[in-house]
Enzyme design. Structure first.
Site, mmCIF file in Angstrom:
data_model
loop_
_atom_site.group_PDB
_atom_site.id
_atom_site.type_symbol
_atom_site.label_atom_id
_atom_site.label_comp_id
_atom_site.label_asym_id
_atom_site.label_seq_id
_atom_site.Cartn_x
_atom_site.Cartn_y
_atom_site.Cartn_z
ATOM 1 N N LYS A 194 55.542 69.482 61.501
ATOM 2 C CA LYS A 194 55.307 68.164 62.119
ATOM 3 C C LYS A 194 55.057 67.087 61.071
ATOM 4 O O LYS A 194 55.662 66.029 61.118
ATOM 5 C CB LYS A 194 54.093 68.208 63.066
ATOM 6 C CG LYS A 194 54.268 69.003 64.312
ATOM 7 C CD LYS A 194 53.053 68.900 65.225
ATOM 8 C CE LYS A 194 51.733 69.189 64.585
ATOM 9 N NZ LYS A 194 51.502 70.576 64.176
ATOM 10 N N ARG B 238 45.961 66.748 71.252
ATOM 11 C CA ARG B 238 45.927 68.212 71.141
ATOM 12 C C ARG B 238 45.349 68.855 72.390
ATOM 13 O O ARG B 238 45.385 70.070 72.517
ATOM 14 C CB ARG B 238 45.097 68.636 69.935
ATOM 15 C CG ARG B 238 45.816 68.324 68.652
ATOM 16 C CD ARG B 238 45.185 69.004 67.488
ATOM 17 N NE ARG B 238 45.900 68.590 66.282
ATOM 18 C CZ ARG B 238 45.878 69.237 65.163
ATOM 19 N NH1 ARG B 238 45.188 70.325 65.046
ATOM 20 N NH2 ARG B 238 46.552 68.794 64.133
ATOM 21 N N ARG C 239 50.889 77.460 52.375
ATOM 22 C CA ARG C 239 50.337 76.113 52.157
ATOM 23 C C ARG C 239 48.933 76.188 51.568
ATOM 24 O O ARG C 239 48.587 75.416 50.668
ATOM 25 C CB ARG C 239 50.314 75.344 53.482
ATOM 26 C CG ARG C 239 49.734 73.943 53.369
ATOM 27 C CD ARG C 239 49.778 73.206 54.673
ATOM 28 N NE ARG C 239 48.666 73.587 55.532
ATOM 29 C CZ ARG C 239 48.459 73.085 56.743
ATOM 30 N NH1 ARG C 239 49.310 72.206 57.248
ATOM 31 N NH2 ARG C 239 47.431 73.466 57.459
ATOM 32 N N ARG D 256 44.006 74.439 50.210
ATOM 33 C CA ARG D 256 43.325 73.980 51.426
ATOM 34 C C ARG D 256 42.269 75.003 51.848
ATOM 35 O O ARG D 256 42.603 76.128 52.208
ATOM 36 C CB ARG D 256 44.334 73.776 52.567
ATOM 37 C CG ARG D 256 45.354 72.691 52.329
ATOM 38 C CD ARG D 256 45.022 71.397 53.034
ATOM 39 N NE ARG D 256 44.831 71.537 54.446
ATOM 40 C CZ ARG D 256 45.698 71.151 55.376
ATOM 41 N NH1 ARG D 256 46.843 70.607 55.027
ATOM 42 N NH2 ARG D 256 45.423 71.293 56.647
ATOM 43 N N ARG E 37 43.022 78.421 64.939
ATOM 44 C CA ARG E 37 43.749 77.191 65.256
ATOM 45 C C ARG E 37 45.016 77.473 66.055
ATOM 46 O O ARG E 37 45.350 76.726 66.970
ATOM 47 C CB ARG E 37 44.088 76.409 63.976
ATOM 48 C CG ARG E 37 42.896 75.638 63.446
ATOM 49 C CD ARG E 37 43.306 74.490 62.561
ATOM 50 N NE ARG E 37 44.157 74.871 61.470
ATOM 51 C CZ ARG E 37 43.738 75.271 60.277
ATOM 52 N NH1 ARG E 37 42.453 75.358 60.035
ATOM 53 N NH2 ARG E 37 44.596 75.566 59.332
#
Length: 191
Positions: free
Chosen positions: A13, A88, A127, A133, A144
């Protein structure tokens, strides 16, 4: 052109929203970026959401709605925007519609980037390594993705009734996905 991108974490996204924004000269409104900036700056909102965000939980609807209302009211959204990471939840989607009407906007197209669950996990772990992260732990990722399935996925049908929904398979190359998005945007502009 007012665009919304939906899809699980890791579906691309953010990558696609950035490409859309560069190509069409509209701002990329990414709630994750806004929240991470607030946390890094240590703002009041940032201090409130940091523990929630680090656990992989959703930030409460009222905070997210206020954040988006503030951002969509800025002048740079005059020609359009690409909304990434909001809504969301059903409550956020239900709040977005009247909020857009209040500022004289409506969604032109909703892109749904579909991605197999295993590919989402693989991309998010990659990622985490590349970007360092701390919120992309295996536990937070699993949480998530489960929240997405439970809270966000139902929005796809909700938007199908209200908007021009275009489903895109996100498990292809960035260029292939973007080519499909561009084709849909050209068709939406003509309609």
């Amino acid at each position: 052109m007012n665009i919304l991108l939906l899809g699980p974490q890791g579906s691309g996204k953010g990558t696609q929203a950035k490409r859309i924004c560069e190509s069409y000269g509209i701002p990329h409104i990414a709630t994750g970026d806004i929240l991470r900036a607030a946390m890094a700056a240590g703002t009041q909102l940032g201090r409130k959401v940091k523990p929630i965000y680090d656990r992989g939980d959703l930030v409460p609807d009222d905070l997210m709605i206020e954040l988006i209302r503030e951002r969509l009211a800025q002048d740079d959204t005059e020609k359009g925007f690409a909304l990434d990471g909001f809504p969301r939840t059903m409550a956020q989607a239900e709040a977005l519609e009247p909020m857009l009407r209040e500022i004289g906007k409506e969604l032109d197209v909703v892109f749904v980037l579909q991605l197999p669950h295993a590919v989402s996990i693989e991309r998010l772990l990659k990622r985490a390594k590349i970007e360092g992260r701390v919120d992309d732990t295996p536990e937070a990722i699993a949480k998530r993705l489960e929240i997405y399935r439970r809270e966000t996925e139902p929005l796809i049908e909700w938007y199908r009734i209200r908007s021009n929904v275009v489903t895109v398979h996100g498990d292809r190359s960035v260029n292939e996905v973007f080519a499909e998005i561009q084709q849909a945007l050209e068709q939406a502009a003509v309609a």
